[in-house]
Design a protein around this motif. Structure first.
Motif, PDB file in Angstrom:
ATOM      1  N   GLY A 114       7.337  22.704  70.042  1.00 33.56           N
ATOM      2  CA  GLY A 114       7.589  24.139  69.976  1.00 33.56           C
ATOM      3  C   GLY A 114       7.515  24.594  68.527  1.00 33.56           C
ATOM      4  N   TYR A 115       7.998  25.795  68.265  1.00 38.24           N
ATOM      5  CA  TYR A 115       7.992  26.302  66.895  1.00 38.24           C
ATOM      6  C   TYR A 115       9.175  27.231  66.712  1.00 38.24           C
ATOM      7  N   VAL A 116       9.506  27.470  65.467  1.00 35.45           N
ATOM      8  CA  VAL A 116      10.400  28.574  65.138  1.00 35.45           C
ATOM      9  C   VAL A 116       9.683  29.389  64.066  1.00 35.45           C
ATOM     10  N   PRO A 117       9.961  30.699  64.039  1.00 39.83           N
ATOM     11  CA  PRO A 117       9.140  31.536  63.158  1.00 39.83           C
ATOM     12  C   PRO A 117       9.529  31.480  61.685  1.00 39.83           C
ATOM     13  N   THR A 118      10.170  30.408  61.246  1.00 36.60           N
ATOM     14  CA  THR A 118      10.525  30.347  59.804  1.00 36.60           C
ATOM     15  C   THR A 118       9.327  30.250  58.847  1.00 36.60           C
ATOM     16  N   CYS A 166      21.624  33.404  68.812  1.00 39.90           N
ATOM     17  CA  CYS A 166      21.223  31.995  68.965  1.00 39.90           C
ATOM     18  C   CYS A 166      21.359  31.356  67.588  1.00 39.90           C
ATOM     19  N   ASP A 167      22.021  30.214  67.526  1.00 40.80           N
ATOM     20  CA  ASP A 167      22.203  29.575  66.214  1.00 40.80           C
ATOM     21  C   ASP A 167      21.440  28.242  66.141  1.00 40.80           C
ATOM     22  N   ALA A 168      20.366  28.130  66.931  1.00 36.14           N
ATOM     23  CA  ALA A 168      19.647  26.856  66.970  1.00 36.14           C
ATOM     24  C   ALA A 168      18.614  26.721  65.854  1.00 36.14           C
ATOM     25  N   CYS A 169      18.414  27.761  65.067  1.00 35.70           N
ATOM     26  CA  CYS A 169      17.546  27.637  63.896  1.00 35.70           C
ATOM     27  C   CYS A 169      17.937  28.736  62.913  1.00 35.70           C
ATOM     28  N   PRO A 170      17.399  28.694  61.701  1.00 33.82           N
ATOM     29  CA  PRO A 170      17.847  29.655  60.679  1.00 33.82           C
ATOM     30  C   PRO A 170      17.482  31.103  60.981  1.00 33.82           C
ATOM     31  N   VAL A 171      16.611  31.349  61.951  1.00 34.95           N
ATOM     32  CA  VAL A 171      16.222  32.729  62.253  1.00 34.95           C
ATOM     33  C   VAL A 171      17.394  33.524  62.829  1.00 34.95           C
ATOM     34  N   MET A 172      18.251  32.834  63.588  1.00 35.64           N
ATOM     35  CA  MET A 172      19.464  33.446  64.140  1.00 35.64           C
ATOM     36  C   MET A 172      19.173  34.719  64.942  1.00 35.64           C
ATOM     37  N   CYS A 173      18.318  34.607  65.937  1.00 35.61           N
ATOM     38  CA  CYS A 173      17.956  35.780  66.752  1.00 35.61           C
ATOM     39  C   CYS A 173      19.171  36.328  67.494  1.00 35.61           C
ATOM     40  N   TYR A 174      19.233  37.643  67.568  1.00 38.57           N
ATOM     41  CA  TYR A 174      20.169  38.280  68.496  1.00 38.57           C
ATOM     42  C   TYR A 174      19.403  38.521  69.793  1.00 38.57           C
ATOM     43  N   ILE A 175      19.919  37.995  70.893  1.00 40.08           N
ATOM     44  CA  ILE A 175      19.149  38.035  72.140  1.00 40.08           C
ATOM     45  C   ILE A 175      19.940  38.773  73.220  1.00 40.08           C
TER      46      ILE A 175
END
Ligand code: SF4
Length: 490
Positions: A425-429, A11-20
């Motif tokens: 919402g939130y992102v974990p940054t 996911c490239d919607a925030c800097p965390v860049m989770c692999y899902i």
């Protein structure tokens, strides 16, 4: 069942860049891998403004009625569920045009990621929550501070970049969680250093040290005297309105003087400001009128016979909400003795209570729309800022027009109660995610360097969605008919 990591997509919607992995959601629970595509889980939310206008039925006699559901100008695409195009060198997820009374407007919507943001909390209570500047905590972590108390309310400032990113990892996480819950209208328990514990929820009464606050005071003690002096005249010889800020005494107060109230020889312990107005009669606390006292007589000195004190003189003491009251009669030694409140005075105490507003918590989200976010709206971000400052561009948050602070940047405030539930919402940054919309005339949008190639119609936005899917809903009367094959909600 766990999937092979090779099946995970990023996911490239925030800097965390989770692999899902397929069938799972990312760290923020907002995006998921659905059959190999990253999709936004909450539907894109569109307001049908007829709801806001109170219209649910089309007028039969309306000359312009074409038998349809209404014009595009009734619909407003919010950023709720829109997703983010991080980093914003590319256009925002939706840049939607619509016709309002013959004028072409463009609305740019994105779910903005705020590392710099906070909430301002107004808590309607007389009770002392903590000294100004005291640290406010949640789960033991510092999430903000007590700021200036306002008329009948105590104010907190929570969040901000120092707590989100400047402290420990846990402090940032707890701060982000606190902000998100408050913005999503959920209850949060906050403790104040050397002060009270308060349960805060937008639109609900505060609960201070386990006690539900019901009333916001009618005013300070002096204001209360001003409002009701004439109601007490002839029924009682003296009235003291006990208040942590300004305690009022009717016989000395200007309001008493103008109606020729007689002197009583009363003495108040405290710092006299002007006639009949006293500061610092006690310490702040959870007792009478926001003081720390339970016995109002402790703020009185000896009575002066030379100035009017006499046996049999009657005294009403009351707090600024009318919740606490007591009646006394001076004995032969000029000492106040408790007595039942006469029936004739009861309505005057009730009148104070009746004039109090219900005590509520108010939560305002506050954030500054930063650089890269503006790049999602225009190739020349400062032009967007200037357009907002000139009021050519309207900024809204989840469809609610925001208050824009004067001065530099795009710093906004919005009452979270006006937004649909769970709009944040939130992102974990860690950072808070808030819906943000910019609305501007199409020709002005072109002028400010907008992403004109990305502009599309509302119908196209609903049908095609974005790169994160086409899940949409309409809030309002159009919910049943404007969407087909999508979630509807009214
Ligand atoms: S935290 Fe959310 S937005 Fe960020 S990469 Fe993960 S799933 Fe995507």
């Amino acid at each position: 069942m766990a999937k092979d990591t090779s099946e995970k997509i990023r996911c490239d919607a925030c800097p965390v860049m989770c692999y899902i992995a397929d069938g799972n959601s990312g760290a923020c629970d907002r995006y998921a891998n659905q059959d190999g595509q990253i999709v936004r889980l909450d539907p894109l939310t569109i307001f049908d403004r007829r709801l806001a206008a109170g219209d649910t039925v089309k007028p039969f006699l309306g000359a312009g009625w074409d038998g349809g559901l209404g014009s595009e100008s009734d619909l407003f695409v919010t950023a709720i569920g829109a997703g983010t195009t991080y980093p914003d060198y590319k256009p925002a997820p939706f840049v939607v045009s619509r016709d309002i009374d013959g004028v072409d407007f463009v609305t740019v919507v994105t779910e903005a990621i705020f590392s710099y943001c906070g909430v301002k909390v107004k808590i309607d209570t007389d009770r002392h929550l903590g000294r100004e500047g005291a640290v406010v905590r949640c789960d033991g972590e510092a999430v903000g501070l007590v700021i200036t108390s306002e008329y009948g309310s105590q104010m907190l400032s929570l969040g901000g970049v120092d707590h989100l990113t400047g402290g420990s990892k846990k402090e940032g996480r707890v701060t982000c969680d606190t902000l998100m819950k408050l913005c999503n209208k959920q209850a949060v328990e906050l403790t104040i250093d050397d002060g009270a514990t308060v349960m805060v929820q937008a639109g609900k009464p505060p609960i201070v040290d386990g006690i539900v606050e019901s009333r916001m005071r009618v005013g300070c003690g002096s204001a209360t005297i001003g409002m009701f002096a004439s109601q007490w005249q002839g029924l009682v010889d003296e009235v003291v309105v006990v208040d942590d800020h300004i305690t009022g005494v009717v016989s000395e107060h200007q309001a008493g003087k103008v109606i020729d109230w007689q002197e009583t020889g009363i003495r108040i312990k405290g710092r006299r400001s002007t006639p009949g107005r006293y500061f610092q009669v006690a310490e702040p606390g959870l007792g009478w009128g926001g003081t720390d006292i339970e016995d109002p007589l402790t703020i009185l000195g000896d009575w002066d016979a030379k100035k009017g004190a006499r046996p049999g003189l009657t005294l009403l003491m009351v707090s600024t909400t009318g919740e606490q009251f007591a009646y006394f009669v001076l004995d032969d030694d000029l000492v106040p003795q408790p007595a039942p409140l006469p029936d004739t005075l009861r309505p005057t105490v009730d009148l104070i209570t009746e004039n109090c507003e219900p005590a509520l918590c108010t939560v305002l989200f506050m954030g500054g729309a930063g650089g890269s976010l503006r790049a999602g709206a225009t190739k020349n971000p400062v032009k967007l800022t200037r357009s907002v400052q000139r009021r050519h561009t309207t900024v809204s948050c989840g469809g609610v027009e925001a208050f824009v602070w004067p001065g530099g940047g795009i710093t906004i405030m919005v009452d979270v109660l006006k937004l649909p539930d769970n709009a944040f919402g939130y992102v974990p940054t860690p950072a808070l995610v808030a819906p943000l919309e910019f609305t501007v005339r199409h020709d002005d949008y072109v002028e400010l360097g907008g992403h004109d190639d990305a502009v599309r119609s509302i119908a196209d936005a609903i049908e095609q969605g974005s790169e994160y899917g086409a899940n949409a809903r309409v809030l309002g009367p159009g919910a049943d008919t404007l969407l087909t094959g999508h979630d509807g909600e009214s």
